[in-house]
Write a protein that holds these residues in place. Structure first.
Motif, PDB file in Angstrom:
ATOM      1  N   ASN A  86       0.834  -1.202   0.000  1.00  0.00           N
ATOM      2  CA  ASN A  86       0.000   0.000   0.000  1.00  0.00           C
ATOM      3  C   ASN A  86       0.870   1.253   0.000  1.00  0.00           C
ATOM      4  O   ASN A  86       1.881   1.309   0.703  1.00  0.00           O
ATOM      5  N   ILE A 111      -2.570   3.486  -3.488  1.00  0.00           N
ATOM      6  CA  ILE A 111      -2.478   2.220  -4.218  1.00  0.00           C
ATOM      7  C   ILE A 111      -2.549   1.112  -3.190  1.00  0.00           C
ATOM      8  O   ILE A 111      -1.752   1.078  -2.244  1.00  0.00           O
ATOM      9  N   SER A 113      -2.508  -2.848  -3.258  1.00  0.00           N
ATOM     10  CA  SER A 113      -2.226  -3.892  -4.234  1.00  0.00           C
ATOM     11  C   SER A 113      -1.754  -5.190  -3.578  1.00  0.00           C
ATOM     12  O   SER A 113      -1.100  -5.164  -2.544  1.00  0.00           O
ATOM     13  N   THR A 116       3.982  -6.163  -5.341  1.00  0.00           N
ATOM     14  CA  THR A 116       4.907  -5.036  -5.396  1.00  0.00           C
ATOM     15  C   THR A 116       5.378  -4.774  -6.824  1.00  0.00           C
ATOM     16  O   THR A 116       6.112  -3.829  -7.066  1.00  0.00           O
ATOM     17  N   LEU A 118       5.139  -3.207 -10.126  1.00  0.00           N
ATOM     18  CA  LEU A 118       4.423  -2.066 -10.674  1.00  0.00           C
ATOM     19  C   LEU A 118       3.703  -2.411 -11.969  1.00  0.00           C
ATOM     20  O   LEU A 118       2.648  -1.854 -12.269  1.00  0.00           O
ATOM     21  N   GLN A 120       2.031  -4.945 -12.638  1.00  0.00           N
ATOM     22  CA  GLN A 120       0.779  -5.654 -12.378  1.00  0.00           C
ATOM     23  C   GLN A 120      -0.246  -4.805 -11.630  1.00  0.00           C
ATOM     24  O   GLN A 120      -1.348  -5.252 -11.338  1.00  0.00           O
ATOM     25  N   ILE A 121       0.126  -3.568 -11.307  1.00  0.00           N
ATOM     26  CA  ILE A 121      -0.800  -2.661 -10.628  1.00  0.00           C
ATOM     27  C   ILE A 121      -1.635  -1.931 -11.672  1.00  0.00           C
ATOM     28  O   ILE A 121      -1.098  -1.369 -12.625  1.00  0.00           O
ATOM     29  N   ASN A 122      -2.959  -1.960 -11.520  1.00  0.00           N
ATOM     30  CA  ASN A 122      -3.838  -1.294 -12.476  1.00  0.00           C
ATOM     31  C   ASN A 122      -4.824  -0.385 -11.757  1.00  0.00           C
ATOM     32  O   ASN A 122      -4.750  -0.205 -10.537  1.00  0.00           O
ATOM     33  N   HIS A 125      -6.585  -1.067  -8.394  1.00  0.00           N
ATOM     34  CA  HIS A 125      -5.833  -0.974  -7.143  1.00  0.00           C
ATOM     35  C   HIS A 125      -5.729   0.456  -6.617  1.00  0.00           C
ATOM     36  O   HIS A 125      -5.147   0.687  -5.559  1.00  0.00           O
TER      37      HIS A 125
END
Length: 196
Positions: A86, A111, A113, A116, A118, A120-122, A125
């Motif tokens: 987070n 964020i 998620s 960790t 980046l 894969q973070i969309n 999140h």
């Protein structure tokens, strides 16, 4: 008026224990897990003044980061995430509007998620929040506030009631309740250690 930034860091460890079903409180197979949490919070006052009624007027920046490592055992499939990551950034403002009343506003984005990485973070999140509270200084050591908070925790925008309580004694007890972004409360006992 003297102001200073505040930084805190904490770590927590939860030992290995069995996973249980929320409805029946029965153990789920032989699934077990433990977790290790790291959390850092930073508050930076940008400006602060005291008006003629003794009430503060301030702007501040809030930042936070949390990482949780979940060690899962005996899982045959990925039912629980292995980590949580987070990040949060927000701006807060507090202004006096009368002799006893203040208005507090805040806006932030974070964020939240399960990874960790980046890449894969969309957008799913990313969570935003805003809050507006009216706080009354009932006594020098007691402030009560009510207002509204807005966030998209459940995937769509929602408005929630927001409550605020800040109480301390001239002695050693302290209580703080803030319901602008979830429920946060703290109760403490102030003590002083003197080292000869």
């Amino acid at each position: 008026m003297y102001i200073q930034a505040q930084f805190s860091f904490k770590t927590e460890y939860i030992g290995k224990s069995a996973y249980r079903d929320d409805d029946t409180d029965q153990k789920v197979a032989n699934y077990k897990g433990s977790s290790l949490l790291y959390q850092a919070d930073l508050n930076i006052p940008l400006s602060a003044k005291i008006n003629h009624n003794g009430l503060p007027k301030l702007w501040s920046v809030d930042m936070a980061a949390t990482y949780v490592n979940l060690n899962n055992y005996n899982f045959k499939e990925n039912l629980v995430d292995d980590e949580i990551f987070n990040l949060y950034f927000g701006i807060s403002n507090l202004i006096p509007i009368s002799k006893k009343w203040m208005m507090a506003t805040s806006i932030g984005v974070g964020i939240y998620s399960p990874t960790t990485r980046l890449s894969q973070i969309n957008h799913k999140h990313v969570l935003g929040n805003m809050a507006l509270l009216f706080i009354c200084n009932i006594r020098p050591n007691l402030q009560l506030g009510v207002g509204a908070a807005f966030n998209n925790t459940f995937g769509y925008p929602m408005i929630f009631p927001a409550l605020y309580l800040n109480w301390s004694t001239e002695g050693k007890w302290i209580a703080h309740i803030n319901m602008t972004d979830g429920f946060n409360s703290s109760f403490g006992y102030r003590f002083i250690i003197t080292i000869p």
